[in-house]
Design a protein around this motif. Structure first.
Motif, mmCIF file in Angstrom:
data_model
loop_
_atom_site.group_PDB
_atom_site.id
_atom_site.type_symbol
_atom_site.label_atom_id
_atom_site.label_comp_id
_atom_site.label_asym_id
_atom_site.label_seq_id
_atom_site.Cartn_x
_atom_site.Cartn_y
_atom_site.Cartn_z
ATOM 1 N N THR A 1 1.021 -1.109 0.152
ATOM 2 C CA THR A 1 -0.299 0.156 -0.242
ATOM 3 C C THR A 1 0.874 1.236 -0.298
ATOM 4 O O THR A 1 0.740 2.342 -0.895
ATOM 5 C CB THR A 1 -1.265 0.076 0.999
ATOM 6 O OG1 THR A 1 -2.290 -0.844 1.234
ATOM 7 C CG2 THR A 1 -1.916 1.536 1.516
ATOM 8 N N VAL A 2 1.731 1.266 0.831
ATOM 9 C CA VAL A 2 2.547 2.337 0.987
ATOM 10 C C VAL A 2 3.802 2.556 0.000
ATOM 11 O O VAL A 2 3.719 3.599 -0.550
ATOM 12 C CB VAL A 2 3.326 1.705 2.346
ATOM 13 C CG1 VAL A 2 5.074 2.951 2.483
ATOM 14 C CG2 VAL A 2 2.395 1.783 3.389
ATOM 15 N N PHE A 3 4.051 1.101 -0.981
ATOM 16 C CA PHE A 3 4.361 1.870 -2.275
ATOM 17 C C PHE A 3 3.821 1.813 -3.589
ATOM 18 O O PHE A 3 4.415 3.567 -4.349
ATOM 19 C CB PHE A 3 4.803 0.297 -2.625
ATOM 20 C CG PHE A 3 5.927 0.035 -3.675
ATOM 21 C CD1 PHE A 3 7.514 0.788 -4.051
ATOM 22 C CD2 PHE A 3 5.358 -1.219 -5.044
ATOM 23 C CE1 PHE A 3 7.670 0.767 -4.838
ATOM 24 C CE2 PHE A 3 5.492 -0.850 -6.358
ATOM 25 C CZ PHE A 3 7.046 -0.480 -6.273
ATOM 26 N N PHE A 4 2.439 1.998 -3.688
ATOM 27 C CA PHE A 4 1.808 2.056 -4.769
ATOM 28 C C PHE A 4 1.866 3.418 -3.992
ATOM 29 O O PHE A 4 0.971 4.521 -5.763
ATOM 30 C CB PHE A 4 0.780 1.181 -4.242
ATOM 31 C CG PHE A 4 1.232 0.009 -5.573
ATOM 32 C CD1 PHE A 4 0.840 0.190 -6.352
ATOM 33 C CD2 PHE A 4 0.885 -1.400 -5.214
ATOM 34 C CE1 PHE A 4 1.181 -1.213 -7.715
ATOM 35 C CE2 PHE A 4 1.599 -2.990 -5.667
ATOM 36 C CZ PHE A 4 1.569 -2.060 -6.589
ATOM 37 N N GLY A 5 0.938 4.102 -3.459
ATOM 38 C CA GLY A 5 0.827 5.251 -2.413
ATOM 39 C C GLY A 5 2.444 6.125 -3.512
ATOM 40 O O GLY A 5 2.619 7.518 -3.879
ATOM 41 N N ALA A 6 3.436 5.693 -2.715
ATOM 42 C CA ALA A 6 5.136 6.738 -3.381
ATOM 43 C C ALA A 6 4.717 6.604 -4.671
ATOM 44 O O ALA A 6 5.151 7.892 -5.616
ATOM 45 C CB ALA A 6 5.833 5.553 -2.394
ATOM 46 N N VAL A 7 4.196 5.097 -5.619
ATOM 47 C CA VAL A 7 4.797 5.899 -6.927
ATOM 48 C C VAL A 7 4.098 6.683 -7.284
ATOM 49 O O VAL A 7 3.345 7.180 -8.562
ATOM 50 C CB VAL A 7 4.210 4.093 -7.224
ATOM 51 C CG1 VAL A 7 4.010 3.943 -8.833
ATOM 52 C CG2 VAL A 7 5.169 3.142 -7.350
ATOM 53 N N LEU A 8 2.190 6.619 -6.948
ATOM 54 C CA LEU A 8 1.064 7.436 -7.479
ATOM 55 C C LEU A 8 1.582 8.819 -6.507
ATOM 56 O O LEU A 8 1.288 9.552 -8.196
ATOM 57 C CB LEU A 8 0.430 7.488 -6.586
ATOM 58 C CG LEU A 8 -1.064 5.974 -6.999
ATOM 59 C CD1 LEU A 8 -1.802 5.249 -6.037
ATOM 60 C CD2 LEU A 8 -1.431 6.014 -8.588
ATOM 61 N N MET A 9 2.474 9.034 -6.290
ATOM 62 C CA MET A 9 2.479 10.876 -5.761
ATOM 63 C C MET A 9 3.878 11.264 -6.781
ATOM 64 O O MET A 9 3.932 12.211 -7.227
ATOM 65 C CB MET A 9 3.706 10.780 -4.604
ATOM 66 C CG MET A 9 3.816 11.357 -4.733
ATOM 67 S SD MET A 9 5.219 12.368 -2.414
ATOM 68 C CE MET A 9 6.639 10.822 -2.833
ATOM 69 N N LEU A 10 4.614 10.149 -6.709
ATOM 70 C CA LEU A 10 5.621 10.439 -7.860
ATOM 71 C C LEU A 10 5.492 10.309 -9.321
ATOM 72 O O LEU A 10 6.103 11.446 -10.340
ATOM 73 C CB LEU A 10 7.046 9.407 -7.688
ATOM 74 C CG LEU A 10 8.335 9.198 -8.421
ATOM 75 C CD1 LEU A 10 8.883 10.654 -8.250
ATOM 76 C CD2 LEU A 10 9.345 8.257 -8.647
ATOM 77 N N SER A 11 4.212 9.582 -9.804
ATOM 78 C CA SER A 11 3.716 9.293 -11.054
ATOM 79 C C SER A 11 2.950 10.970 -11.194
ATOM 80 O O SER A 11 2.836 11.022 -12.492
ATOM 81 C CB SER A 11 3.318 7.785 -11.633
ATOM 82 O OG SER A 11 1.613 8.217 -10.584
ATOM 83 N N THR A 12 2.339 11.103 -10.498
ATOM 84 C CA THR A 12 1.681 11.932 -10.833
ATOM 85 C C THR A 12 2.206 13.613 -10.853
ATOM 86 O O THR A 12 1.980 14.349 -11.928
ATOM 87 C CB THR A 12 0.957 12.851 -9.267
ATOM 88 O OG1 THR A 12 0.293 11.387 -9.082
ATOM 89 C CG2 THR A 12 -0.112 13.915 -9.636
ATOM 90 N N ILE A 13 3.193 14.079 -9.993
ATOM 91 C CA ILE A 13 4.383 14.459 -10.687
ATOM 92 C C ILE A 13 5.206 14.730 -11.829
ATOM 93 O O ILE A 13 5.162 15.714 -12.449
ATOM 94 C CB ILE A 13 5.521 15.002 -9.482
ATOM 95 C CG1 ILE A 13 4.861 15.150 -8.300
ATOM 96 C CG2 ILE A 13 6.398 15.748 -9.083
ATOM 97 C CD1 ILE A 13 3.923 15.674 -8.294
ATOM 98 N N THR A 14 4.912 13.676 -12.335
ATOM 99 C CA THR A 14 6.391 13.081 -13.164
ATOM 100 C C THR A 14 5.499 13.536 -14.632
ATOM 101 O O THR A 14 5.896 14.074 -15.609
ATOM 102 C CB THR A 14 6.904 11.866 -13.020
ATOM 103 O OG1 THR A 14 6.532 10.474 -13.394
ATOM 104 C CG2 THR A 14 7.818 12.215 -11.954
#
Length: 265
Positions: A78-91
């Protein structure tokens, strides 16, 4: 709280602006569609490898009994996908703005002209603008990556890691998303990255009111493509407020005690 509501209002005003200028909205979809195809392919790959990655990162849990190993690694997923979502949103925003730089800059100029009768121009050739945009976007992404690593590490903390940290992740995503979008108008005004960050920090509620709802919208598949032109228009209106230009704040007055920043021409 007035600034928080004002930030949300700028986001809505930007969508209304492109709604009245359908041709500009239509052209603005193309960069987002191109970027979306690449991100969709990356998401498929990530979905297949996420389990293996979490298992590789937590070898110490291999000998744990059931159901603890499953619960632990499930929480980390859950935390991993949250971090990926945060990064993907910005990128996603950074890549889309880079791909659509000429259009989005022209769109921002038209918003300025419609609202204030004049628009700043950088005076730089296109290749130079693209280089500055790419360099500063990379600097922002480094900051986002540092936050992502920190939040991922804090995700190991029981309870807080599964409650407070995801919320903090959305706040960070919203702030940097607002930075990327306001950069289009602020670069034309000659404001460098460090000063842009200072401006946004000086009105945190205004910035988060604009960026956090947008970050939540970007979680819905394909929505980012359709709202990007309006987000650029709304960010330009937000910049006019930050720079003390003619567009009035849509809800209330600025927070008391917060000085209005000077223009950087």
């Amino acid at each position: 709280m007035r600034d928080l509501v004002a930030g949300m209002t700028y986001l809505a005003q930007g969508q209304r602006w492109v709604g009245r200028n359908r041709r500009q909205w239509g052209f603005g979809l193309l960069p987002g569609l191109i970027t979306l195809v690449g991100y969709a392919a990356a998401a498929v790959v990530l979905a297949f490898w996420a389990d293996d990655f979490v298992a590789w990162a937590t070898p110490f849990a291999d000998d744990w009994g059931s159901p603890w190993v499953g619960l632990f690694r499930g929480a980390l997923m859950t935390v991993f996908f949250g971090a990926v979502l945060m990064l993907s949103t910005i990128t996603f925003t950074a890549v889309t703005l880079l791909v659509g730089q000429p259009f989005y800059e022209a769109l921002s100029e038209r918003v300025d002209l419609a609202e204030g009768g004049g628009a700043a121009e950088s005076g730089l050739p296109l290749w130079r603008e693209l280089w500055i945009s790419a360099r500063e976007s990379l600097a922002v992404l480094v900051r986002v990556a540092v936050w992502g690593v920190l939040l991922f590490a804090l995700g190991f903390v029981p309870v807080i890691g599964q409650t407070v940290i995801p919320v903090l992740g959305f706040l960070v995503s919203g702030f940097f998303l607002a930075e990327e979008l306001t950069a289009v108008a602020l670069q034309r005004r000659g404001v460098p990255l460090r000063e842009r960050l200072r401006l946004l920090r000086s009105r945190k509620l205004l910035t988060l009111g604009f960026g956090v709802p947008l970050a939540l919208l970007f979680l819905v598949p394909f929505v980012a493509v359709f709202v990007m032109p309006g987000a650029v228009a709304g960010a330009t209106l937000l910049v006019r407020n930050l720079m003390g230009e003619e567009t009035p704040e849509p809800s209330g007055e600025p927070e008391q005690g917060v000085p209005q920043p000077p223009a950087y021409w």
